[in-house]
Design a protein around this motif. Structure first.
Motif: not given
Lengths: 242, 246
Positions: A48, A50, A73, A76-77, A81, A100-101, A104-105, A149-150, A153
């Protein structure tokens, strides 16, 4: 889904990855193992973007990771990961970590993001912890939140970088259970781990790395039956002895 | 020792008769507060921007920030103040230079001292912001990026909120320093607290009363700042978080 083509990476004269090649099809679970320093964590971080790499190409869902024109970005969204040290954001509640992601994303509304987050929190069995902060949770719980969390998305595939290595032994199972559940649902997964029990249970293929090279890339049965390379045989005999 | 104590001096009228000596001290305190607070804002903004730049993966940007720190940290504060006040107006394009010189003298002194103190302290704040960011586990940045945050978003939502919490104690001492360093502005004639104290001595020959008052006022100011920063620290404390990490 993930195509790793002749990837090489070096820091100065030190070769971290040498001509790595691998394919991960949609719905496949690939376990990457090998001794420490073999480049497996670096390889998965290249997927991804990084970690940058100098030669070769990695294509994820038709998008070239190394291409300077690629919006990393955005890519990766779509790629979830999970890290060895969880890496939840310590100053945010669990709910905010999950939301949050998405806000915001992905541009979701707060309401939608929290709803989705809480649903996934329930899935990993931690609904009661929604208002707590990461520092108030055990390692195993934190890692399950990190997985949730991953997933929040809605990733097309998931990367795991030694997800159980920093955990107390008794917490390993709760995390692996979540991962097995994901695998059984058909999530495409690339997992760097030494948990050979997990590999035996859900992996389609096992990749064995040593000194920056992919030494062996074999179906699970073949790998655990009779690994072709001597290095993999040695490695297996050492970690399976006990 | 034959010193004639006279605490009543503060209530005496100054020679021009427009106020008391206490009035002078209060106006000095006002100037000290205005100067220190405005310089703190400059220091915080400049220090934060430069501190972030020092950590970004771009040689030019981090180089600019490193240069800023080197220049402003390595020249004595007093020399910097003289450069801002006496030298720079001469070097500016004549339009701006003249406009500056036509300002009220008090404003000239204040502007020079504010920019000087702000940028000087900003260089120190910059280093603290940098060390705060660098003290976070590398994985935090990875985690932010892996979720699809851009690099600026990763700083905004992930790195800076924790970095600033970590550096509240050293930032506190920088704010204390600004208040104390603001006394340097008296050398270019700005009538802040210390200068008023000296003026009072010149007119009344009561140095003890004057400087005891100045000293106590500075100590009180600093105690207030420390109290406020402690409250800030307590308010932003992260539940369950135990420093550093891996």
């Amino acid at each position: 889904m993930i195509s790793i083509r002749n990837v090489s990476k070096h820091y100065g004269s030190f070769q971290v990855l040498a001509d790595c090649r691998a394919e991960v099809e949609k719905g496949e679970v690939i376990v990457v193992c090998g001794p420490s320093g073999s480049g497996k964590s670096t390889l998965i971080k290249c997927v991804n973007g990084l970690e940058p790499f100098q030669d070769g190409e990695i294509v994820v869902n038709g998008i070239s990771v190394g291409d300077p024109k690629t919006d990393l970005s955005k890519l990766r969204a779509q790629v979830g990961m999970v890290f060895q040290n969880f890496e939840l954001f310590p100053h945010m509640s669990i709910t905010d970590n999950l939301a949050i992601a998405q806000i915001k994303v992905l541009g979701r509304s707060r309401e939608e993001a929290v709803g989705r987050g809480l649903k996934l929190l329930e899935r990993v069995g931690l609904s009661a912890q929604a208002e707590k902060f990461p520092g108030q949770l055990s390692g195993g719980q934190q890692q399950r939140v990190a997985i949730a969390r991953a997933l929040s998305m809605d990733p097309i595939c998931m990367l795991f970088d030694e997800p159980t290595s920093a955990l107390d032994p008794e917490m390993v199972k709760e995390v692996l259970d979540v991962m097995v559940g994901l695998a059984e649902e058909g999530m495409t997964m690339m997992v760097v781990t030494h948990e050979m029990g997990f590999a035996r249970r859900v992996a389609n293929r096992v990749i064995f790395m040593d000194q920056g090279r992919i030494v062996e890339d074999a179906a699970k049965e073949a790998f655990f039956g009779t690994p072709r390379s001597e290095r993999a045989q040695q490695f297996l005999s050492k970690i399976l002895q006990h | 020792m034959g010193y004639h104590w006279n605490w009543g001096v503060f209530l005496a009228r100054v020679p021009s008769g427009e106020t008391s000596y206490l009035g002078w001290m209060l106006s000095g305190l006002e100037t000290t507060l205005a100067l220190s607070l405005s310089a703190s804002i400059i220091a915080l903004v400049m220090g934060s921007v430069m501190g972030v730049l020092r950590t970004v993966p771009n040689r030019w940007l981090s180089g600019i920030a490193a240069l800023y720190v080197e220049v402003f940290r390595n020249i004595p504060l007093l020399v910097q103040l003289f450069i801002w006040y006496f030298v720079l107006p001469e070097l500016l394009p004549s339009g701006i230079g003249n406009a500056y010189k036509q300002m009220h003298p008090l404003l000239q002194q204040f502007a020079a001292a504010m920019v000087c103190l702000g940028l000087f302290t900003g260089a120190r704040v910059c280093e603290q912001v940098r060390s705060g960011i660098n003290s976070l586990p590398r994985g935090q940045k990875y985690a932010g990026l892996a979720l699809g945050f851009t690099l600026p978003q990763t700083y905004r939502y992930v790195l800076l909120p924790m970095a600033f919490r970590i550096i509240v104690p050293p930032l506190t001492s920088e704010f204390l320093n600004i208040f104390k360093n603001s006394a340097v502005a008296s050398t270019i004639g700005l009538l802040e607290l210390a200068a008023q104290g000296r003026q009072l001595v010149d007119y009344t020959a009561q140095p003890y009363e004057s400087f005891i008052a100045v000293t106590l006022t500075f100590m009180l100011l600093n105690a207030v700042i420390m109290g406020l920063m402690h409250r800030l620290e307590a308010k932003t404390r992260v539940p369950g978080y135990i420093g550093g990490g891996t």
